[in-house]
Motif scaffolding. Sequence first.
Motif, PDB file in Angstrom:
ATOM      1  N   UNK A  24      -7.258 -35.255  18.227  1.00 58.38           N
ATOM      2  CA  UNK A  24      -6.747 -35.026  19.583  1.00 58.38           C
ATOM      3  C   UNK A  24      -5.489 -35.848  19.816  1.00 58.38           C
ATOM      4  N   UNK A  25      -5.537 -37.117  19.432  1.00 59.43           N
ATOM      5  CA  UNK A  25      -4.379 -37.990  19.638  1.00 59.43           C
ATOM      6  C   UNK A  25      -3.162 -37.449  18.884  1.00 59.43           C
ATOM      7  N   UNK A  26      -3.377 -37.010  17.631  1.00 62.00           N
ATOM      8  CA  UNK A  26      -2.258 -36.491  16.833  1.00 62.00           C
ATOM      9  C   UNK A  26      -1.675 -35.235  17.455  1.00 62.00           C
ATOM     10  N   UNK A  27      -2.538 -34.319  17.890  1.00 66.43           N
ATOM     11  CA  UNK A  27      -2.069 -33.070  18.478  1.00 66.43           C
ATOM     12  C   UNK A  27      -1.286 -33.349  19.754  1.00 66.43           C
ATOM     13  N   UNK A  28      -1.828 -34.207  20.619  1.00 64.47           N
ATOM     14  CA  UNK A  28      -1.150 -34.519  21.888  1.00 64.47           C
ATOM     15  C   UNK A  28       0.189 -35.209  21.622  1.00 64.47           C
ATOM     16  N   UNK A  29       0.199 -36.170  20.713  1.00 63.45           N
ATOM     17  CA  UNK A  29       1.420 -36.923  20.444  1.00 63.45           C
ATOM     18  C   UNK A  29       2.508 -36.022  19.863  1.00 63.45           C
ATOM     19  N   UNK A  30       2.115 -35.180  18.861  1.00 63.92           N
ATOM     20  CA  UNK A  30       3.107 -34.305  18.230  1.00 63.92           C
ATOM     21  C   UNK A  30       3.609 -33.261  19.216  1.00 63.92           C
ATOM     22  N   UNK A  31       2.688 -32.686  20.000  1.00 62.76           N
ATOM     23  CA  UNK A  31       3.089 -31.675  20.991  1.00 62.76           C
ATOM     24  C   UNK A  31       4.018 -32.277  22.039  1.00 62.76           C
ATOM     25  N   UNK A  32       3.686 -33.463  22.516  1.00 61.96           N
ATOM     26  CA  UNK A  32       4.502 -34.141  23.520  1.00 61.96           C
ATOM     27  C   UNK A  32       5.894 -34.447  22.971  1.00 61.96           C
ATOM     28  N   UNK A  33       5.944 -34.892  21.720  1.00 61.49           N
ATOM     29  CA  UNK A  33       7.241 -35.195  21.111  1.00 61.49           C
ATOM     30  C   UNK A  33       8.072 -33.933  20.908  1.00 61.49           C
ATOM     31  N   UNK A  34       7.367 -32.829  20.495  1.00 58.69           N
ATOM     32  CA  UNK A  34       8.097 -31.575  20.271  1.00 58.69           C
ATOM     33  C   UNK A  34       8.693 -31.039  21.557  1.00 58.69           C
ATOM     34  N   UNK A  35       7.895 -31.118  22.641  1.00 59.62           N
ATOM     35  CA  UNK A  35       8.402 -30.614  23.924  1.00 59.62           C
ATOM     36  C   UNK A  35       9.523 -31.499  24.467  1.00 59.62           C
ATOM     37  N   UNK A  36       9.413 -32.798  24.246  1.00 57.07           N
ATOM     38  CA  UNK A  36      10.402 -33.722  24.790  1.00 57.07           C
ATOM     39  C   UNK A  36      11.753 -33.566  24.104  1.00 57.07           C
ATOM     40  N   UNK A  37      11.715 -33.357  22.797  1.00 57.07           N
ATOM     41  CA  UNK A  37      12.966 -33.351  22.047  1.00 57.07           C
ATOM     42  C   UNK A  37      13.509 -31.947  21.753  1.00 57.07           C
ATOM     43  N   UNK A  38      12.809 -30.926  22.207  1.00 52.86           N
ATOM     44  CA  UNK A  38      13.309 -29.570  21.951  1.00 52.86           C
ATOM     45  C   UNK A  38      14.287 -29.154  23.055  1.00 52.86           C
ATOM     46  N   UNK A  39      15.164 -28.262  22.709  1.00 52.75           N
ATOM     47  CA  UNK A  39      16.129 -27.749  23.698  1.00 52.75           C
ATOM     48  C   UNK A  39      15.395 -26.895  24.713  1.00 52.75           C
ATOM     49  N   UNK A  40      15.787 -26.930  25.970  1.00 51.75           N
ATOM     50  CA  UNK A  40      15.074 -26.180  27.007  1.00 51.75           C
ATOM     51  C   UNK A  40      14.946 -24.704  26.684  1.00 51.75           C
ATOM     52  N   UNK A  41      16.014 -24.098  26.065  1.00 49.39           N
ATOM     53  CA  UNK A  41      15.947 -22.659  25.791  1.00 49.39           C
ATOM     54  C   UNK A  41      14.993 -22.321  24.651  1.00 49.39           C
ATOM     55  N   UNK A  42      14.572 -23.349  23.873  1.00 49.13           N
ATOM     56  CA  UNK A  42      13.669 -23.098  22.746  1.00 49.13           C
ATOM     57  C   UNK A  42      12.198 -23.426  23.055  1.00 49.13           C
ATOM     58  N   UNK A  43      11.956 -23.958  24.255  1.00 46.08           N
ATOM     59  CA  UNK A  43      10.576 -24.392  24.555  1.00 46.08           C
ATOM     60  C   UNK A  43       9.614 -23.216  24.629  1.00 46.08           C
ATOM     61  N   UNK A  44      10.077 -22.073  25.201  1.00 55.20           N
ATOM     62  CA  UNK A  44       9.181 -20.915  25.294  1.00 55.20           C
ATOM     63  C   UNK A  44       8.758 -20.459  23.884  1.00 55.20           C
ATOM     64  N   UNK A  45       9.738 -20.428  22.970  1.00 59.01           N
ATOM     65  CA  UNK A  45       9.417 -20.034  21.593  1.00 59.01           C
ATOM     66  C   UNK A  45       8.487 -21.051  20.940  1.00 59.01           C
ATOM     67  N   UNK A  46       8.686 -22.339  21.239  1.00 60.49           N
ATOM     68  CA  UNK A  46       7.819 -23.387  20.690  1.00 60.49           C
ATOM     69  C   UNK A  46       6.401 -23.243  21.201  1.00 60.49           C
ATOM     70  N   UNK A  47       6.261 -22.978  22.493  1.00 62.78           N
ATOM     71  CA  UNK A  47       4.912 -22.806  23.046  1.00 62.78           C
ATOM     72  C   UNK A  47       4.215 -21.598  22.426  1.00 62.78           C
ATOM     73  N   UNK A  48       4.944 -20.530  22.225  1.00 61.48           N
ATOM     74  CA  UNK A  48       4.364 -19.338  21.601  1.00 61.48           C
ATOM     75  C   UNK A  48       3.917 -19.647  20.170  1.00 61.48           C
TER      76      UNK A  48
END
Length: 421
Positions: A24-48
Amino acid sequence: MASWIGMISAVQRGPQVEQTADLVISVVTITKAALTHSAPELRRELLFELVSNEGIRIFTLESSDAVDPPPDSALMPEIEAIIKSKLGADTRFSSRVNGTAGFWISFKIDDDGYWLMLERERLEGLTGVQWLGWATVVGALSVVGAALISSLVNLPLARLTAAARAIAQGKKPDRLPEKGSKEIIEANRSFNQMVEDLQQVESDRAVILAGISHDLRTPLARMQLELEMAKLSNEAREGMQSDIGQMDAIIGQFLDYAKPTEAATFVPIDISELLQDTAREAERMLDIHVSTHIEEGVHVMGNATDLRRVFNNLVENARRYGKTQGSDFTELDISCRIKPHGLGKRVVIEVQDHGQGVPDDHIELLLKPFTRMDSARGQANGAGLGLAIVERVVLRHNAELQVSNREGGGLRIALVMPLAS
């Protein structure tokens, strides 16, 4: 099985808690980092991508969300404590948010709150079906192991039983192996020693009986000769000759009783012909009448000499003790038939007289050595070994001896023997 389940549960608990919390900690940490450092226009694709490949869903945390308590699991309190120590004390957990079931955990990016949902299956331990499968495997292995151990324990006992049965049938058993557990070694060693002692007793008895035969019958023959030459009255001479004859017959009974019946001497015997010969010899006696019902061509395995001795003893027993009431004659019925017995067929031989019989509670005494039922069947001479000899020979022929009173009066003696193969 109970110990195995308890051990698995105890050993599995700690690693499962740590593994689940780390996941759980790994998933939350990696997901949080991915969302924080991704470009706003790419977040929808990342979530998908997270939903499609990883089964991770991200939702915005709203104050109006309907939040259920965290999963009801014995491991959940420990998992929560580890996760909160890494992600923060304000981390929330839920088993269902807004009606959607899963494993929900909250996290923040700056001041915005989010829900991360994992599929419940990724966090569950062994299911009931898996526990049942493992329990079945362990149970099957336990049964196989128990069967193997049981066979190792029962094999020496089976050998001992077979050897004891061989001794009961008058055979010499093979020497039992003196190996295995301490108790088996002691039992087999004692049994082997017993067999050797019995053989020595048989050998000593044969020597003693040979001495009896020589030392007693020689003086009896000399007495018989001197009796013939002595000047005595006919009455005295006949009385002494009768006494000498009885002594010789008693010695013969002792020898017959002690003589072993070797199974190695067994051959197929036409028991029908043997019984017919016995009946013809009995008819020569003046005080006996024999009626026969003998099926022809019946064969059994045995020693012809010993079986002839058995039938002669039965005829003589009936002649002495089975006089028909109010008569000096003995009526004797001899029959031989093949009858169904258990899963196969057996030869049933019956010898019946028409005398008084014996009391039902005294029938078992007839088979004991040196026992005569004179009070019930009239006075007679002998050592009381006739039926004991019969039983001894019958048992060594793997047969069954049945003694009962005949319907209508008299004694019925039946021999149940296996057919010759």
